[in-house]
Design an enzyme around this catalytic site. Structure first.
Site, PDB file in Angstrom:
ATOM      1  N   TYR A  19      -9.023  -5.015  14.161  1.00 53.26           N
ATOM      2  CA  TYR A  19      -8.429  -4.683  12.870  1.00 53.26           C
ATOM      3  C   TYR A  19      -8.503  -5.861  11.910  1.00 53.26           C
ATOM      4  CZ  TYR A  19      -5.291  -3.323   9.159  1.00 53.26           C
ATOM      5  OH  TYR A  19      -4.784  -3.037   7.920  1.00 53.26           O
ATOM      6  N   LYS A  30     -17.302  27.458 -31.313  1.00 51.43           N
ATOM      7  CA  LYS A  30     -17.794  26.949 -30.040  1.00 51.43           C
ATOM      8  C   LYS A  30     -17.010  27.436 -28.829  1.00 51.43           C
ATOM      9  CE  LYS A  30     -20.244  23.419 -29.600  1.00 51.43           C
ATOM     10  NZ  LYS A  30     -21.415  23.441 -28.744  1.00 51.43           N
ATOM     11  N   HIS A  54     -39.557  23.174 -12.198  1.00 54.46           N
ATOM     12  CA  HIS A  54     -39.636  22.251 -13.347  1.00 54.46           C
ATOM     13  C   HIS A  54     -38.836  22.775 -14.537  1.00 54.46           C
ATOM     14  CE1 HIS A  54     -43.037  20.294 -11.233  1.00 54.46           C
ATOM     15  NE2 HIS A  54     -43.351  21.539 -10.917  1.00 54.46           N
ATOM     16  N   SER A  73       0.814  -1.226   0.000  1.00 57.19           N
ATOM     17  CA  SER A  73       0.000   0.000   0.000  1.00 57.19           C
ATOM     18  C   SER A  73       0.842   1.268   0.000  1.00 57.19           C
ATOM     19  CB  SER A  73      -0.928   0.019   1.226  1.00 57.19           C
ATOM     20  OG  SER A  73      -0.156  -0.029   2.421  1.00 57.19           O
ATOM     21  N   GLU A 117     -19.367  21.250 -16.629  1.00 52.08           N
ATOM     22  CA  GLU A 117     -19.792  19.860 -16.851  1.00 52.08           C
ATOM     23  C   GLU A 117     -19.006  18.900 -15.969  1.00 52.08           C
ATOM     24  OE1 GLU A 117     -21.328  20.029 -21.479  1.00 52.08           O
ATOM     25  OE2 GLU A 117     -19.188  19.984 -21.096  1.00 52.08           O
ATOM     26  N   ASN A 130     -17.403  25.991 -24.973  1.00 52.87           N
ATOM     27  CA  ASN A 130     -18.157  25.001 -24.201  1.00 52.87           C
ATOM     28  C   ASN A 130     -17.897  25.096 -22.704  1.00 52.87           C
ATOM     29  OD1 ASN A 130     -19.313  23.844 -26.532  1.00 52.87           O
ATOM     30  ND2 ASN A 130     -17.493  22.590 -26.872  1.00 52.87           N
ATOM     31  N   SER A 184     -14.078  23.699 -29.495  1.00 52.32           N
ATOM     32  CA  SER A 184     -14.357  22.458 -30.212  1.00 52.32           C
ATOM     33  C   SER A 184     -13.239  22.216 -31.210  1.00 52.32           C
ATOM     34  CB  SER A 184     -15.691  22.585 -30.949  1.00 52.32           C
ATOM     35  OG  SER A 184     -15.734  21.679 -32.037  1.00 52.32           O
TER      36      SER A 184
END
Ligand code: ARG
Length: 460
Positions: free
Chosen positions: A321, A287, A160, A30, A294, A289, A281
């Site tokens: 443990y 574009k 809505h 780990s 997002e 964006n 884009s």
């Protein structure tokens, strides 16, 4: 008598007659991720060494050699150096012991990796929660500034996702402020849940040496110690608490992200995204964006997914443990990193965005509730008022889409209470907003009050 130890590098290797299978060693290793706990591990070890000295287990010479070694590692870490991990190191605890060399041989008295790793994780969670509190506060401050700059600008509030009633843009933005305020409180609470030291629990039964665990906790800045040593090494509730607080905060970022996506569309036109937080884009040259927004929306899935994963690891675990618990760290690290980065991207984006909502025109259909409320104030039962205004809406839709398009004669037919003077007042959206004057309402006076409350909230 076997003369050689086939696992000389393992800190527990003495009783083993076979070396670890490389497949298992790699599976169980780990240190690739728990090396992140090195600073906490070193601090914990210094505090434990002090406890050993105070208990008379360590002499002054061993103690100073040990702490010199630990402080040397701490300094290298603070200078940004990576811990010199080697292929044989299983986890961070073994690696640090190896790096300490002979002086490190004294360190593990009265301690197990079980209470050691639990301590490291408590320290990490407490600090991470506090850092997230600060990041959330920065975002809140940015939202608050935009709300102040928005003045009395109106937007159509929605239900809505359909235009519902005029509200102040500031009011809409401040709704996010209060979500993040609750997140900040939850994160503070999560920090308090981690504020407890498991050291002294040993493997599970409690250390057999006379360690002053309360003093050790205090040295580490932790407020209390566990009442039960078995619970101390098995508990990961504090990590779930932090994961939960972080998950809700990530969900709030995702809702904000979704709205920014909508607001930045030409159809909404509420917000001009800063170039620095937008993408183009590869094909369509025009574009711009809202990728950052997002991703705020999309990454919430990671946070919630990691929390669900952590909770599933804990489900059904026996005391005390068990190695399953090792799965806690990657999950929480990803939760913390994802949220921290999201909060900072959101703050940058909102800070540099320009809000340009088109406003709410006079006579807009979102004023329908004002018309109904007017009738109610004149003694008309609300249900009847609703029906009458419904007729006015139909007339408006037939005539051109605005209440201003309805002919005076039609108004009079619907209700004589819709006099031209009354309509003049009722169809003004800012005056409509001003009548929403209950505490927490969108009336400009109430929003100013809210801004003052918001300042007070983040001042604490
Ligand atoms: N790497 C382990 C963890 O993260 C440390 C504790 C190991 N203890 C044990 N008895 N195997 O949980």
């Amino acid at each position: 008598m076997p003369d050689k130890n086939p696992q000389p590098s393992a800190i527990w290797g003495g009783r083993f007659a076979q070396a670890a299978d490389p497949r298992f060693f790699a599976y169980g290793r780990s240190v690739q991720w728990d090396a992140r706990l090195a600073p906490q591990d070193v601090r914990g070890s210094i505090a434990h060494a002090q406890a050993l000295r105070d208990a008379g287990v360590l002499g002054e010479r061993e103690f100073s050699e040990l702490t010199a070694g630990l402080e040397g590692i701490a300094q290298r870490l603070a200078a940004g150096e990576a811990l010199p991990v080697v292929a044989q190191d299983e986890d961070i605890h073994g690696a640090i012991e190896r790096i300490l060399g002979p002086a490190g041989e004294f360190l593990h008295a009265g301690r197990s990796r079980n209470d050691q790793v639990a301590l490291d994780f408590h320290l990490f969670c407490k600090e991470a929660a506090q850092e997230l509190v600060a990041s959330a506060k920065e975002l809140q401050a940015v939202i608050l500034r935009q709300a102040e700059q928005a003045g009395d600008t109106l937007v159509p509030g929605m239900t809505h996702l359909q235009e519902a009633q005029p509200v102040l843009l500031a009011h809409h933005l401040l709704a996010y402020f209060w979500m993040f305020e609750r997140d900040r409180r939850r994160l503070l609470w999560a920090a308090a849940q981690a504020d407890c030291s498991p050291l002294g629990a040993g493997a599970l039964a409690g250390a057999g040496l006379p360690l002053d665990t309360q003093a050790t906790a205090a040295r580490l800045g932790l407020g209390k110690v566990y009442e039960n040593s078995i619970d101390a090494v098995s508990d990961r509730d504090f990590a779930v608490d932090l994961g939960h607080a972080a998950s809700l905060c990530a969900l709030h970022l995702s809702r904000l992200g979704e709205e920014i996506v909508l607001w930045s569309s030409r159809q909404f036109g509420w917000i001009q995204l800063p170039d620095a937080f937008a993408s183009g884009s590869s094909m369509m040259p025009q574009k711009k964006n809202p990728d950052a927004a997002e991703l705020l929306r999309g990454r919430a899935g990671r946070v919630v997914g990691r929390l669900a994963g952590l909770m599933l690891v804990l489900k059904g675990l026996p005391l005390a443990y068990v190695r399953d618990l090792q799965e806690d760290k990657e999950a929480l690290f990803e939760i913390v990193d994802t949220l921290r980065d999201g909060l900072s991207v959101a703050a940058g984006l909102i800070e540099e965005a320009r809000f340009t909502p088109p406003g709410v025109p006079k006579g807009d259909l979102t004023l329908a509730t004002e018309l109904a409320d007017h009738l109610v104030r004149q003694g008309v039962p609300f249900r009847q008022a609703h029906r009458l205004v419904g007729q006015a809406v139909r007339a408006a839709l037939a005539a051109g889409g605005s209440f201003l398009d309805v002919a005076p004669g039609d108004w009079n037919e619907i209700s004589p209470l819709f006099s031209p003077q009354a309509l003049e007042e009722l169809l003004d959206p800012l005056r409509a907003a001003a009548r929403r004057a209950v505490p927490g309402g969108t009336a400009p006076n109430r929003v100013r009050e809210q801004i003052a409350q918001a300042h007070a909230a983040i001042a604490s």
